[in-house]
Write an enzyme that holds these catalytic residues in place. Structure first.
Site, PDB file in Angstrom:
ATOM      1  N   ASP A 129      -6.547  -6.334  -5.886  1.00 54.40           N
ATOM      2  CA  ASP A 129      -6.139  -5.211  -6.736  1.00 54.40           C
ATOM      3  C   ASP A 129      -6.100  -5.618  -8.201  1.00 54.40           C
ATOM      4  O   ASP A 129      -6.294  -4.796  -9.090  1.00 54.40           O
ATOM      5  CB  ASP A 129      -4.746  -4.714  -6.326  1.00 54.40           C
ATOM      6  CG  ASP A 129      -4.772  -3.975  -4.988  1.00 54.40           C
ATOM      7  OD1 ASP A 129      -5.873  -3.587  -4.564  1.00 54.40           O
ATOM      8  OD2 ASP A 129      -3.692  -3.800  -4.379  1.00 54.40           O
ATOM      9  N   GLN A 188       0.829  -1.197   0.000  1.00 47.03           N
ATOM     10  CA  GLN A 188       0.000   0.000   0.000  1.00 47.03           C
ATOM     11  C   GLN A 188       0.866   1.251   0.000  1.00 47.03           C
ATOM     12  O   GLN A 188       0.607   2.209  -0.732  1.00 47.03           O
ATOM     13  CB  GLN A 188      -0.906  -0.011   1.239  1.00 47.03           C
ATOM     14  CG  GLN A 188      -1.978   1.055   1.216  1.00 47.03           C
ATOM     15  CD  GLN A 188      -2.863   0.909   0.000  1.00 47.03           C
ATOM     16  OE1 GLN A 188      -3.367  -0.172  -0.296  1.00 47.03           O
ATOM     17  NE2 GLN A 188      -3.019   1.993  -0.750  1.00 47.03           N
ATOM     18  N   GLU A 233     -10.384   1.798   3.227  1.00 44.28           N
ATOM     19  CA  GLU A 233     -10.664   1.359   1.848  1.00 44.28           C
ATOM     20  C   GLU A 233     -10.421  -0.157   1.755  1.00 44.28           C
ATOM     21  O   GLU A 233     -11.263  -0.888   1.265  1.00 44.28           O
ATOM     22  CB  GLU A 233      -9.733   2.105   0.890  1.00 44.28           C
ATOM     23  CG  GLU A 233      -9.900   1.699  -0.565  1.00 44.28           C
ATOM     24  CD  GLU A 233      -8.784   2.233  -1.448  1.00 44.28           C
ATOM     25  OE1 GLU A 233      -7.745   2.695  -0.905  1.00 44.28           O
ATOM     26  OE2 GLU A 233      -8.940   2.182  -2.687  1.00 44.28           O
ATOM     27  N   HIS A 234      -9.236  -0.582   2.236  1.00 41.57           N
ATOM     28  CA  HIS A 234      -8.926  -2.019   2.277  1.00 41.57           C
ATOM     29  C   HIS A 234      -8.750  -2.440   3.722  1.00 41.57           C
ATOM     30  O   HIS A 234      -8.089  -1.737   4.484  1.00 41.57           O
ATOM     31  CB  HIS A 234      -7.617  -2.342   1.551  1.00 41.57           C
ATOM     32  CG  HIS A 234      -7.591  -1.881   0.125  1.00 41.57           C
ATOM     33  ND1 HIS A 234      -7.008  -0.690  -0.255  1.00 41.57           N
ATOM     34  CD2 HIS A 234      -8.073  -2.447  -1.008  1.00 41.57           C
ATOM     35  CE1 HIS A 234      -7.122  -0.545  -1.567  1.00 41.57           C
ATOM     36  NE2 HIS A 234      -7.763  -1.596  -2.053  1.00 41.57           N
ATOM     37  N   HIS A 266       2.216   2.922  -3.225  1.00 49.48           N
ATOM     38  CA  HIS A 266       1.318   3.639  -4.143  1.00 49.48           C
ATOM     39  C   HIS A 266       1.697   5.108  -4.285  1.00 49.48           C
ATOM     40  O   HIS A 266       1.712   5.651  -5.379  1.00 49.48           O
ATOM     41  CB  HIS A 266      -0.132   3.567  -3.635  1.00 49.48           C
ATOM     42  CG  HIS A 266      -0.899   2.440  -4.256  1.00 49.48           C
ATOM     43  ND1 HIS A 266      -1.078   2.314  -5.599  1.00 49.48           N
ATOM     44  CD2 HIS A 266      -1.532   1.387  -3.691  1.00 49.48           C
ATOM     45  CE1 HIS A 266      -1.786   1.223  -5.850  1.00 49.48           C
ATOM     46  NE2 HIS A 266      -2.074   0.633  -4.700  1.00 49.48           N
ATOM     47  N   HIS A 275     -53.023  16.842  -7.724  1.00 51.63           N
ATOM     48  CA  HIS A 275     -52.679  15.429  -7.592  1.00 51.63           C
ATOM     49  C   HIS A 275     -53.957  14.598  -7.456  1.00 51.63           C
ATOM     50  O   HIS A 275     -54.122  13.575  -8.105  1.00 51.63           O
ATOM     51  CB  HIS A 275     -51.809  15.183  -6.353  1.00 51.63           C
ATOM     52  CG  HIS A 275     -50.373  15.543  -6.549  1.00 51.63           C
ATOM     53  ND1 HIS A 275     -49.950  16.841  -6.687  1.00 51.63           N
ATOM     54  CD2 HIS A 275     -49.260  14.768  -6.624  1.00 51.63           C
ATOM     55  CE1 HIS A 275     -48.639  16.851  -6.838  1.00 51.63           C
ATOM     56  NE2 HIS A 275     -48.197  15.601  -6.816  1.00 51.63           N
TER      57      HIS A 275
END
Ligand code: PMP
Length: 806
Positions: free
Chosen positions: A358, A257, A324-325, A260, A417
């Protein structure tokens, strides 16, 4: 990593923070300037921004066919195979996310449905630069393709030499995407949101990117009415590792991670201080050989390793962080996973690195970051479709729900209506009054107490296809084989449940209305439905007039319905007291067969008329053999007698017994009950096709009928010469009831021994000694008479009549 030991929950909030986006205002200002530039300059602005920001001199924005053509050769075979395998898994997992159309009748006559329709124009952003993320194109392109999005455009930043990564182009080709634009960063998003000469504006933008891309997507969503997959920030992982974890595995996950980008978020939680220490050691060891170690080191500086007391605390922290993960590096990952409430994607156990998700396992890697996992899902097939709802009301539906809507609309003070309903309800009631048939039927209610209560309560069957009359929809509603049929003819589709074509033609031929016709799988089906329509099992009864057609009684027995008998006179007519007896009967229906089977005679017209006037049940006149008689059909009297049902069949004069097609004619209101309870597709497509053709050839019916009647005349001339024939009953049908001077069963057996099968009716009331002989071809008739002569000769010389052994 920054290490924290058992922080009190009150101190968690600082640890849950993502690094503040300090330069956010500057980023937003820069992005807005880029949007202005693209709006003003279009393609030219994109070209100049490519030169300024990507250091690429471009002559055109779109990837050319030549570039596409050259791409595959530059992708190693091993990588091509790996991509193929990943694509297959992603396709499988996303295709399985397809939902069938939802369709529900929420109230009688109120049908609501919901269908997924693809987003029409989608833009996929694929980050390039130092690491062209072709896997992102797979993750976005596969669901876009599966959803059926008609326009897909990809934007990706050009390399300084003006090229785009051949792997990205290879994947685009695999996915059938032909429009790839060399544009990156905020300018790509601006082009997708606003549109330029080359890049058409899209409805929704997908894909991750740096903070400029993220800010640009937010601006596109806020000010340009474009949808975005999700607000995104830097990628992140949280690992929960207990004492069962392997420190080398955990360190590798954290580094995967961290590499990245410098702003990547990495969090390690453990309830074991030993594991925390060992993971630190492993990180240092593995970093040394990592090509992107500078990036990873920067990311690790702001990352945290936190010691917490137990699994519950770790889970609580993770759910608040909403990563996120989330990697659950424990032996009991399944149990822990059950408690996960906030996370983008979860990886269970020691052998499940985030990296598989991934790239290749099948799940999507475009996931909510920055705590958005609290309310957003990752990209899936759903991201590429909209769910459109549909509804349709019938008159029954509007009558039922209309007053509810009126009440609610009035209570909210929305008179228009309420009026949208009331004008329609008013129109419905005038319509009902204006239809004389409906008023008449309701006023007299000729079926009061005659229809079985359970049938009254039933909903009429309706096929989803009825909604598409006259259209050619994609028919995925009935689980047929969409590919076609086994065998020479295509019968892959269910037939018209309403048999419109035959009914129209038959109505014309018989001078009735199509809604006065019910078509059955043989008139035997109509007989069965008549019993079921009117009689509650174990409670009600029907009347039959023996000797008569056997299926009336069979249908009654099958349905646990009592049978009352009103025997015919010795000349097979209705007894004088028939009308009186029936008037006193509580039976739900009477079956009257005319010409009668097995006797062949017509029932006297006047007797039927009196019954039709006096009997309160349905009067079923079975005209299976009426085509051979010269009297008018009872169908001509339908308007006069609302409780009259006339049965006819294609099995006799029409010569179509193999089609299994029978007809019930009755008042439309009664036919509507048949339609309610019949099996939906009771008349096969083959039968419908053939019957339709036969109806067109109806004139030949009279020739055949004449020939059969000639055969009957021939038999009437020749049978009396057979010495064992005692009496031939008068017949208006294509058969003769014949009484023999000797035991009819012996004659029957003797005929059978000679290869001739007839019907033995000797046990029927009034039919002692009788066989029923169907008129055959001239040759068959001759054989029948010859065989009977032979049998009478044997009988005459006192020969013992035994059936031949073979
Ligand atoms: N009614 C009568 C009087 C019949 O004789 C027959 C058949 N023999 C039927 C009905 C049934 O005909 P289908 O073939 O239409 O079921």
């Amino acid at each position: 990593m920054q290490v924290y030991s058992n922080p009190a929950p009150s101190a968690w909030s600082a640890l849950l923070q993502r690094p503040a986006a300090a330069e956010a205002p500057q980023v937003a200002a820069r992005v807005r300037a880029i949007f202005d530039q693209v709006r003003a300059g279009g393609d030219a602005a994109l070209l100049s921004l490519a030169s300024e920001l990507d250091k690429a001199t471009l002559t055109r924005l779109l990837v050319s066919e030549a570039e596409f053509a050259a791409a595959a050769a530059q992708v190693p075979a091993e990588l091509q195979a790996a991509i193929g395998q990943a694509k297959a898994n992603i396709e499988a997992f996303h295709a399985a996310q397809r939902e069938p159309e939802l369709r529900l009748e929420t109230a009688p006559g109120v049908v609501c449905s919901r269908r997924a329709v693809p987003v029409q124009r989608v833009g996929l952003y694929v980050p390039g630069g130092s690491a062209p993320l072709f896997s992102t194109l797979l993750m976005l392109g596969v669901p876009a393709q599966l959803a059926g999005c008609p326009e897909v455009v990809v934007c990706t930043p050009p390399q300084p030499d003006g090229s785009v990564s051949p792997v990205i182009l290879f994947v685009a080709q695999l996915l059938g995407i032909s429009k790839v634009v060399k544009a990156g960063g905020a300018q790509a998003i601006a082009a997708l949101a606003i549109g330029t000469e080359t890049v058409a504006a899209v409805d929704k933008i997908f894909g991750p990117g740096n903070r400029y891309v993220t800010a640009a997507k937010q601006l596109a969503a806020a000010e340009f009415g474009v949808g975005i997959d999700m607000p995104a920030g830097p990628s992140e992982v949280l690992v929960i590792a207990d004492s069962s974890a392997n420190p080398a595995f955990v360190a590798a996950d954290l580094l995967s991670q961290a590499e990245h980008g410098p702003d990547s978020q990495v969090i390690l939680l453990s309830d074991s201080s030993l594991v925390l220490e060992q993971v630190q050691v492993e990180i240092t060891r593995q970093l040394a050989t990592l090509p992107r170690r500078d990036v990873a080191t920067q990311a690790l500086e702001t990352s945290r390793a936190i010691l917490l007391p137990d699994a519950a605390a770790m889970l609580a922290f993770s759910n608040q962080y909403a990563p996120e993960h989330l990697i659950l590096a424990t032996d009991n990952a399944e149990a822990l996973a059950a408690g996960v409430t906030n996370a983008g994607s979860v990886f269970l156990g020691h052998l499940t690195p985030e990296a598989v998700g991934d790239y290749a396992s099948g799940t999507n890697h475009t996931l909510p970051t920055s705590g958005y996992a609290r309310q957003y899902s990752g990209v899936s097939l759903d991201s590429f479709v909209k769910k459109i709802t549909f509804q349709r009301l019938t008159a029954v539906g509007l009558r039922g729900i209309g007053p509810v809507v009126e009440t609610m609309a009035e209570a909210e003070g929305l008179a228009a209506h309420a009026r949208a309903v009331s004008v329609r309800l008013a129109a419905l009631s005038t319509e009902a009054e204006a239809t004389p048939a409906a008023t008449e039927a309701t006023a007299a209610n000729p079926y009061a107490g005659l229809i079985r209560p359970s049938v009254e309560r039933m909903q009429a069957y309706s096929s989803a296809r009825d909604e598409f009359e006259g259209m050619a929809p994609v028919m995925l509603d009935a689980n047929e084989n969409s590919l076609g049929s086994v065998g020479p003819d295509d019968f892959s589709r269910y037939p018209d449940p309403h048999q419109r074509a035959i009914k129209t033609a038959l109505a014309k031929l018989k001078d009735v209305a199509p809604n006065q016709i019910f078509l059955g799988n043989g008139s035997d089906e109509a007989i069965d439905l008549l019993v079921r329509l009117t009689c509650t099992p174990g409670q009600d009864s029907i009347v039959i007039c023996p000797p008569t057609y056997g299926m009336y009684e069979v249908a009654a027995n099958l349905n646990d319905v009592r049978v009352e008998r009103l025997p015919l006179t010795p000349d097979f007519q209705l007894p004088a007291n028939a009308a009186q007896t029936l008037a006193a009967s509580t039976a739900k229906l009477v079956f009257l067969c005319s010409p009668n089977n097995p006797t062949g005679n017509l029932l006297a017209l006047e007797a039927l008329e009196t019954i039709l006037r006096s009997f309160k049940g349905l009067v079923v006149v079975d005209e299976a053999y009426a085509d051979f008689a010269d009297t008018p059909s009872w169908t001509t009297r339908l308007a006069e007698f609302p409780r009259l049902v006339v049965l006819q069949t294609f099995s006799k004069a029409w010569g179509l017994a193999g089609l299994r097609l029978g007809v019930a004619y009755a008042a439309p209101a009664l036919i509507a009950y048949f339609d309610k309870i019949k099996p939906p597709y009771n008349i096969s497509a083959a039968t419908q096709q053939h019957a339709h053709a036969a109806l067109a050839a109806a004139p030949s019916l009279s020739e055949m009928r004449a020939e059969l009647l000639a055969g009957r005349t021939w038999l009437l001339e020749h049978l009396p010469q057979v010495s064992i024939v005692e009496h031939i009953f008068p017949s208006d049908a294509n058969f003769l009831l014949v009484r023999f001077t000797m035991d009819a069963t012996v004659v029957y057996d003797q005929l059978q021994a000679r290869g001739i099968v007839v019907r033995n009716r000797t046990s029927q009331p009034g039919c002692a000694g009788c066989l029923r002989l169907t008129v055959g071809t001239p040759d068959e008739n001759t054989r029948l008479v010859a065989a009977l002569h032979e049998i009478s000769q044997l009988a005459g010389v006192g020969q013992p009549l035994v059936v031949a052994a073979e």
